[in-house]
Design an enzyme around this catalytic site. Sequence first.
Site, short mmCIF file in Angstrom:
data_model
loop_
_atom_site.label_atom_id
_atom_site.label_comp_id
_atom_site.label_asym_id
_atom_site.label_seq_id
_atom_site.Cartn_x
_atom_site.Cartn_y
_atom_site.Cartn_z
N ASN A 65 78.83 19.55 50.07
CA ASN A 65 79.36 18.20 49.83
C ASN A 65 78.92 17.50 49.70
OD1 ASN A 65 82.02 16.86 49.43
ND2 ASN A 65 82.58 17.32 52.20
N LYS B 49 81.14 14.24 48.51
CA LYS B 49 82.06 13.07 49.59
C LYS B 49 81.76 12.16 48.44
CE LYS B 49 81.29 15.03 53.89
NZ LYS B 49 80.98 13.78 55.65
N HIS C 246 89.50 19.34 54.47
CA HIS C 246 88.04 18.65 55.23
C HIS C 246 89.18 17.71 56.52
CE1 HIS C 246 85.08 16.43 55.87
NE2 HIS C 246 84.10 17.70 55.36
N GLU D 7 87.94 14.88 56.94
CA GLU D 7 88.63 13.67 56.14
C GLU D 7 89.91 13.65 55.19
OE1 GLU D 7 83.11 13.06 56.25
OE2 GLU D 7 84.48 13.29 54.03
N GLU E 186 84.04 22.78 60.69
CA GLU E 186 83.32 21.69 61.49
C GLU E 186 83.72 21.26 62.13
OE1 GLU E 186 81.54 20.31 57.03
OE2 GLU E 186 83.55 20.07 57.16
N GLY F 171 78.23 14.27 59.82
CA GLY F 171 77.91 12.81 59.82
C GLY F 171 77.36 12.14 61.15
N SER G 195 76.19 17.69 60.31
CA SER G 195 75.34 17.48 60.72
C SER G 195 74.27 18.95 60.36
CB SER G 195 74.63 17.07 62.28
OG SER G 195 75.48 15.64 62.27
#
Length: 266
Positions: free
Chosen positions: A13, A15, A105, A107, A177, A183, A223
């Site tokens: 991904n 992003k 996701h 985010e 996730e 991150g 990560s």
Amino acid sequence: MTAPSRTAIIAGNWKMHYGPKQATSFAQEIIPGIGELVRHFPRIVSVLCPPSISLPAVYDVLQAEPFQRVELGAQNMFYEDKGAFTGEISPSMVRELCSYVILGHSERRMHFCETDELVNKKVQAALTHDLQPIVCVGESLEQHEAGQTETLIRSQVQGSLGNLPEKSVHQVVIAYEPIWAIGTGKSATAEDAEKVIHLIRELFGNMYGSEMGNACRILYGGSVTSANITEFVRVPDIDGALVGGASIKPDFVEIVRKTIEYMQQQ
């Protein structure tokens, strides 16, 4: 280790990184290496998920070097096929270039207020258009520390993946996730991930039958790097990874390599 009946997936991904020019350059750098790795190992697929504006650029690179089992995926899409939805891309648009799409996701859920209901509409639309959705679920640090992981995961799986057409539910991929590991450089332990992914598999099996639960591919994300990928893929219930930060670096090729090396030993 991934069960023999399930094909492993290493998805990247990107992003909001790499416009068309940068995406072309990076894709040309990594695709030959990935392609050579997966060419001789049919039990793994690698999926590249650049920003939507860069999908055509990466598609062109893939067409120029057509390695089997190196696929293209979108990072998001809307559930309507056309209309006055400024800034969105439709399932049919995505399907012209892609075979996968990331949905739900964290985010998207956090910054753009996507609900389980909205994610479910997108998943149904993806399946209707013969796209394989990679549906993300995961808890925040606060929820994790409060012991709410199971409740949250149960709600997300049932809400995001409910009422899917039986004929295409086998195309669903789920990515666990933990938000607190995305991150941050702090990944969940393999033991942590195993417990939650086993729960996800059980929930999915309760919804669509134990055979489908066993067949569903479930990835870990958070990560992931070449230094820790092996500890995750050695867990029987984990079928690969949805990679974030490391997917925009050459290390992504090493993640694919180490996954294959471990699987070859089994």
